[in-house]
Design an enzyme around this catalytic site. Structure first.
Site, PDB file in Angstrom:
ATOM      1  N   HIS A  98       0.702  -1.401  -0.044  1.00 51.98           N
ATOM      2  CA  HIS A  98      -0.076  -0.012  -0.050  1.00 51.98           C
ATOM      3  C   HIS A  98       0.876   1.152   0.167  1.00 51.98           C
ATOM      4  O   HIS A  98       0.331   2.391   0.083  1.00 51.98           O
ATOM      5  CB  HIS A  98      -0.854   0.096   1.162  1.00 51.98           C
ATOM      6  CG  HIS A  98      -2.203  -0.682   1.096  1.00 51.98           C
ATOM      7  ND1 HIS A  98      -2.516  -1.675   1.876  1.00 51.98           N
ATOM      8  CD2 HIS A  98      -3.146  -0.707   0.096  1.00 51.98           C
ATOM      9  CE1 HIS A  98      -3.597  -2.063   1.446  1.00 51.98           C
ATOM     10  NE2 HIS A  98      -4.032  -1.684   0.430  1.00 51.98           N
ATOM     11  N   ARG A 124     -15.847  -3.932   0.587  1.00 56.57           N
ATOM     12  CA  ARG A 124     -15.914  -2.745   0.230  1.00 56.57           C
ATOM     13  C   ARG A 124     -15.894  -2.301  -1.280  1.00 56.57           C
ATOM     14  O   ARG A 124     -15.343  -3.048  -2.011  1.00 56.57           O
ATOM     15  CB  ARG A 124     -14.605  -1.960   1.065  1.00 56.57           C
ATOM     16  CG  ARG A 124     -13.256  -2.264   0.458  1.00 56.57           C
ATOM     17  CD  ARG A 124     -11.954  -1.773   1.216  1.00 56.57           C
ATOM     18  NE  ARG A 124     -11.818  -0.482   1.070  1.00 56.57           N
ATOM     19  CZ  ARG A 124     -11.114   0.385   0.383  1.00 56.57           C
ATOM     20  NH1 ARG A 124     -10.360  -0.495  -0.489  1.00 56.57           N
ATOM     21  NH2 ARG A 124     -10.922   1.682   0.083  1.00 56.57           N
ATOM     22  N   GLU A 181     -14.506  -0.961  -8.305  1.00 51.42           N
ATOM     23  CA  GLU A 181     -13.931  -2.546  -7.861  1.00 51.42           C
ATOM     24  C   GLU A 181     -14.925  -2.829  -6.646  1.00 51.42           C
ATOM     25  O   GLU A 181     -14.833  -2.166  -5.446  1.00 51.42           O
ATOM     26  CB  GLU A 181     -12.508  -2.565  -7.159  1.00 51.42           C
ATOM     27  CG  GLU A 181     -11.506  -2.336  -8.328  1.00 51.42           C
ATOM     28  CD  GLU A 181     -10.148  -2.196  -7.767  1.00 51.42           C
ATOM     29  OE1 GLU A 181      -9.164  -1.962  -8.624  1.00 51.42           O
ATOM     30  OE2 GLU A 181      -9.788  -2.028  -6.498  1.00 51.42           O
ATOM     31  N   TYR A 226      -2.955  10.173  -8.320  1.00 52.89           N
ATOM     32  CA  TYR A 226      -2.790   8.768  -8.092  1.00 52.89           C
ATOM     33  C   TYR A 226      -3.589   7.890  -8.941  1.00 52.89           C
ATOM     34  O   TYR A 226      -3.426   6.861  -9.536  1.00 52.89           O
ATOM     35  CB  TYR A 226      -3.002   8.665  -6.731  1.00 52.89           C
ATOM     36  CG  TYR A 226      -2.877   7.096  -6.175  1.00 52.89           C
ATOM     37  CD1 TYR A 226      -1.627   6.446  -6.255  1.00 52.89           C
ATOM     38  CD2 TYR A 226      -4.019   6.430  -5.870  1.00 52.89           C
ATOM     39  CE1 TYR A 226      -1.557   4.961  -6.010  1.00 52.89           C
ATOM     40  CE2 TYR A 226      -4.091   4.985  -5.685  1.00 52.89           C
ATOM     41  CZ  TYR A 226      -2.769   4.284  -5.810  1.00 52.89           C
ATOM     42  OH  TYR A 226      -2.602   3.073  -5.471  1.00 52.89           O
ATOM     43  N   LYS A 227      -4.857   8.358  -9.063  1.00 49.41           N
ATOM     44  CA  LYS A 227      -5.947   7.382  -9.712  1.00 49.41           C
ATOM     45  C   LYS A 227      -5.658   7.675 -11.232  1.00 49.41           C
ATOM     46  O   LYS A 227      -6.250   7.066 -11.973  1.00 49.41           O
ATOM     47  CB  LYS A 227      -7.225   7.834  -9.553  1.00 49.41           C
ATOM     48  CG  LYS A 227      -7.372   7.280  -7.940  1.00 49.41           C
ATOM     49  CD  LYS A 227      -8.869   7.933  -7.474  1.00 49.41           C
ATOM     50  CE  LYS A 227      -9.162   7.312  -6.033  1.00 49.41           C
ATOM     51  NZ  LYS A 227      -9.877   6.037  -5.873  1.00 49.41           N
TER      52      LYS A 227
HETATM   53  C1  HEM Z   1      -4.654   0.441  -3.289  1.00 50.53           C
HETATM   54  C2  HEM Z   1      -4.277  -4.271  -2.487  1.00 50.53           C
HETATM   55  C3  HEM Z   1      -6.993  -4.173   1.510  1.00 50.53           C
HETATM   56  C4  HEM Z   1      -7.537   0.700   1.024  1.00 50.53           C
HETATM   57  C5  HEM Z   1      -4.556  -0.930  -3.202  1.00 50.53           C
HETATM   58  C6  HEM Z   1      -3.285  -1.330  -4.159  1.00 50.53           C
HETATM   59  C7  HEM Z   1      -3.148  -2.693  -4.024  1.00 50.53           C
HETATM   60  C8  HEM Z   1      -4.048  -3.003  -3.045  1.00 50.53           C
HETATM   61  C9  HEM Z   1      -2.325  -3.539  -4.627  1.00 50.53           C
HETATM   62  C10 HEM Z   1      -2.572  -0.688  -5.394  1.00 50.53           C
HETATM   63  C11 HEM Z   1      -1.338   0.034  -4.433  1.00 50.53           C
HETATM   64  C12 HEM Z   1      -0.615   0.655  -5.803  1.00 50.53           C
HETATM   65  O1  HEM Z   1      -0.543   1.925  -6.122  1.00 50.53           O
HETATM   66  O2  HEM Z   1       0.506   0.050  -6.097  1.00 50.53           O
HETATM   67  C13 HEM Z   1      -5.069  -4.523  -1.131  1.00 50.53           C
HETATM   68  C14 HEM Z   1      -5.059  -6.026  -0.853  1.00 50.53           C
HETATM   69  C15 HEM Z   1      -5.897  -6.161   0.204  1.00 50.53           C
HETATM   70  C16 HEM Z   1      -6.308  -4.795   0.319  1.00 50.53           C
HETATM   71  C17 HEM Z   1      -4.348  -7.405  -1.442  1.00 50.53           C
HETATM   72  C18 HEM Z   1      -6.494  -7.157   1.069  1.00 50.53           C
HETATM   73  C19 HEM Z   1      -5.832  -7.641   2.131  1.00 50.53           C
HETATM   74  C20 HEM Z   1      -7.498  -2.715   1.734  1.00 50.53           C
HETATM   75  C21 HEM Z   1      -8.246  -2.508   2.763  1.00 50.53           C
HETATM   76  C22 HEM Z   1      -8.505  -1.061   2.616  1.00 50.53           C
HETATM   77  C23 HEM Z   1      -7.484  -0.745   1.494  1.00 50.53           C
HETATM   78  C24 HEM Z   1      -9.130  -3.385   3.625  1.00 50.53           C
HETATM   79  C25 HEM Z   1      -9.244  -0.240   3.584  1.00 50.53           C
HETATM   80  C26 HEM Z   1      -9.375   0.863   3.496  1.00 50.53           C
HETATM   81  C27 HEM Z   1      -6.846   0.772  -0.109  1.00 50.53           C
HETATM   82  C28 HEM Z   1      -6.983   2.131  -0.747  1.00 50.53           C
HETATM   83  C29 HEM Z   1      -6.176   2.149  -2.000  1.00 50.53           C
HETATM   84  C30 HEM Z   1      -5.755   0.805  -1.903  1.00 50.53           C
HETATM   85  C31 HEM Z   1      -7.527   3.529  -0.016  1.00 50.53           C
HETATM   86  C32 HEM Z   1      -5.976   3.377  -2.983  1.00 50.53           C
HETATM   87  C33 HEM Z   1      -7.003   2.952  -3.980  1.00 50.53           C
HETATM   88  C34 HEM Z   1      -7.149   4.037  -5.031  1.00 50.53           C
HETATM   89  O3  HEM Z   1      -7.004   5.287  -4.835  1.00 50.53           O
HETATM   90  O4  HEM Z   1      -7.676   3.925  -6.172  1.00 50.53           O
HETATM   91  N1  HEM Z   1      -4.770  -1.781  -2.352  1.00 50.53           N
HETATM   92  N2  HEM Z   1      -5.809  -3.810  -0.549  1.00 50.53           N
HETATM   93  N3  HEM Z   1      -7.047  -1.813   1.039  1.00 50.53           N
HETATM   94  N4  HEM Z   1      -6.071   0.037  -1.004  1.00 50.53           N
HETATM   95 FE1  HEM Z   1      -5.764  -1.884  -0.838  1.00 50.53          FE
END
Ligand code: HEM
Length: 343
Positions: free
Chosen positions: A193, A223, A265, A316-317
């Site tokens: 993250h 979520r 997603e 970022y997006k």
């Molecule tokens: C983004 C994986 C759970 C919040 C991401 C990214 C990955 C990822 C790979 C992209 C990071 C990048 O830019 O390289 C996962 C996995 C999860 C998980 C495998 C399961 C365990 C969560 C949870 C939250 C969360 C529970 C709760 C708040 C976010 C947010 C982003 C993000 C806010 C940025 C997304 C955006 O702005 O488009 N996550 N995540 N993630 N994740 Fe997770």
């Protein structure tokens, strides 16, 4: 229930399209006129009949085309599916969860008969019939994670729990929003993250990890996350950035409604029974701005969210480059009416 599957593509001529029903059930992610990162987690499955939340793993009109697209991506780059050696049991857990859920929720499309470890799986939409021995990988054409996720929409990450953290030790990732399994495999929750702006300082990731570690088999969760994609492309991976990155520059005021997509997603969280791993399916839904505008309250709200979003998040997006054009297009649907929270 009879389901018609679209004949469509997610690359090349991009013939992807949503039926009026698919637009109606699109998981619009904003419950207010502004957006900030939060731990927006709720119980899953469960939701109105016909919604993407009703069943454990939603199957819709894009099923067959999405599975074809995954096969193309994997043929080009087999590293999109990886499983560290200790994750095979988690792969079997996931196979069981998906087969049992699909056969229960869509009996016209899928069936599973089990006699001890002798299993018989039928997937009618993809024309697959497979007899195999549960927990014996030699009886499947490939490993259990790859086998089942070639037949299930969305990406799948499998997380191993140790040292009070979650480790991304296996996955099938072919429709990601610009991150790489090959790069992230073996990382922990905070490491993968790290590129996300703002959220760590807000305490979002500390809270989220604590929540995930407490997830039990009895209750799964979900979520929504979102981003923006030019053209209805599933494979927006860093590996193929040279293919889709330049397409961002093809947006004009005339085509923005048709070519700019909101990408949502539906992320779910499942504790698996034998391995104690956590499964994290990430199902992607795409809807063009012009299709979203058929629901006036969505277009109005999306206009305000994208107009007022934190510039770091727009960057970022990946849509900062087209933000002005997108906001201008959506402004025509915003009558200035006051809205109340809720979707
Ligand atoms: C983004 C994986 C759970 C919040 C991401 C990214 C990955 C990822 C790979 C992209 C990071 C990048 O830019 O390289 C996962 C996995 C999860 C998980 C495998 C399961 C365990 C969560 C949870 C939250 C969360 C529970 C709760 C708040 C976010 C947010 C982003 C993000 C806010 C940025 C997304 C955006 O702005 O488009 N996550 N995540 N993630 N994740 Fe997770």
């Amino acid at each position: 229930m009879t389901m018609q599957f679209n004949d469509e593509t997610f690359r090349g001529d991009y013939t992807f399209h949503n039926s009026p029903e698919a637009i109606r059930r699109f998981p619009f992610p904003f419950d207010r006129d502004s957006y900030a990162y939060s731990v927006n987690i709720e119980q899953h499955p469960g939701g109105p009949a016909g919604s993407p939340f009703e069943f454990a793993f939603d199957v819709d009109e894009h099923y067959v085309a999405e599975m074809n697209d995954r096969a193309i991506t994997l043929a080009d780059d087999p590293m999109r599916c990886q499983s560290l050696p200790h994750m095979e049991l988690a792969g079997w857990d996931l196979l069981e969860l998906i087969m049992v859920s699909k056969a229960r929720d869509y009996p016209e499309l899928f069936s599973l008969s089990r006699d001890g470890t002798s299993w018989h799986w039928i997937n009618k939409p993809l024309g697959i019939e497979q007899r195999f021995t549960f927990l014996d990988a030699t009886t499947l054409p490939c490993g259990p994670l790859e086998y089942i996720t070639r037949q299930a929409q969305g990406d799948f990450a499998l997380l191993h729990e140790r040292e009070g953290n979650l480790w991304l030790d296996a996955g099938m990732i072919t429709s990601q929003a610009d991150w790489s399994l090959d790069f992230d495999v073996g990382m922990n929750f905070f490491e993968w993250h790290a590129p996300v702006p703002k959220a760590r300082k807000m305490g979002v990731f500390d809270k989220a990890l604590k929540f995930l570690l407490a997830v039990t088999q009895e209750q799964s969760y979900r979520r929504l996350n979102w981003t923006m994609t030019v053209n209805p492309r599933l494979d927006t991976s860093p590996e193929n950035y040279h293919k889709w990155g330049p397409e961002k520059r093809t947006i004009t005021p005339e085509n923005v409604g048709a070519k700019q997509f909101l990408r949502v997603e539906l992320q779910t969280f499942w504790r698996l029974p034998r391995s104690n791993a956590l499964a994290f399916p990430i199902r992607c839904y795409l809807c063009s701005l012009e299709d979203l505008a058929s629901q006036p309250k969505w277009a109005r709200r999306l206009h305000r969210v994208l107009r007022d979003i934190d510039p770091d998040l727009a960057e970022y997006k990946g849509f900062a480059v087209n933000q002005e054009m997108i906001v201008k297009y959506l402004a025509q649907f915003d009558d200035g009416a006051e809205t109340s929270p809720g979707i």
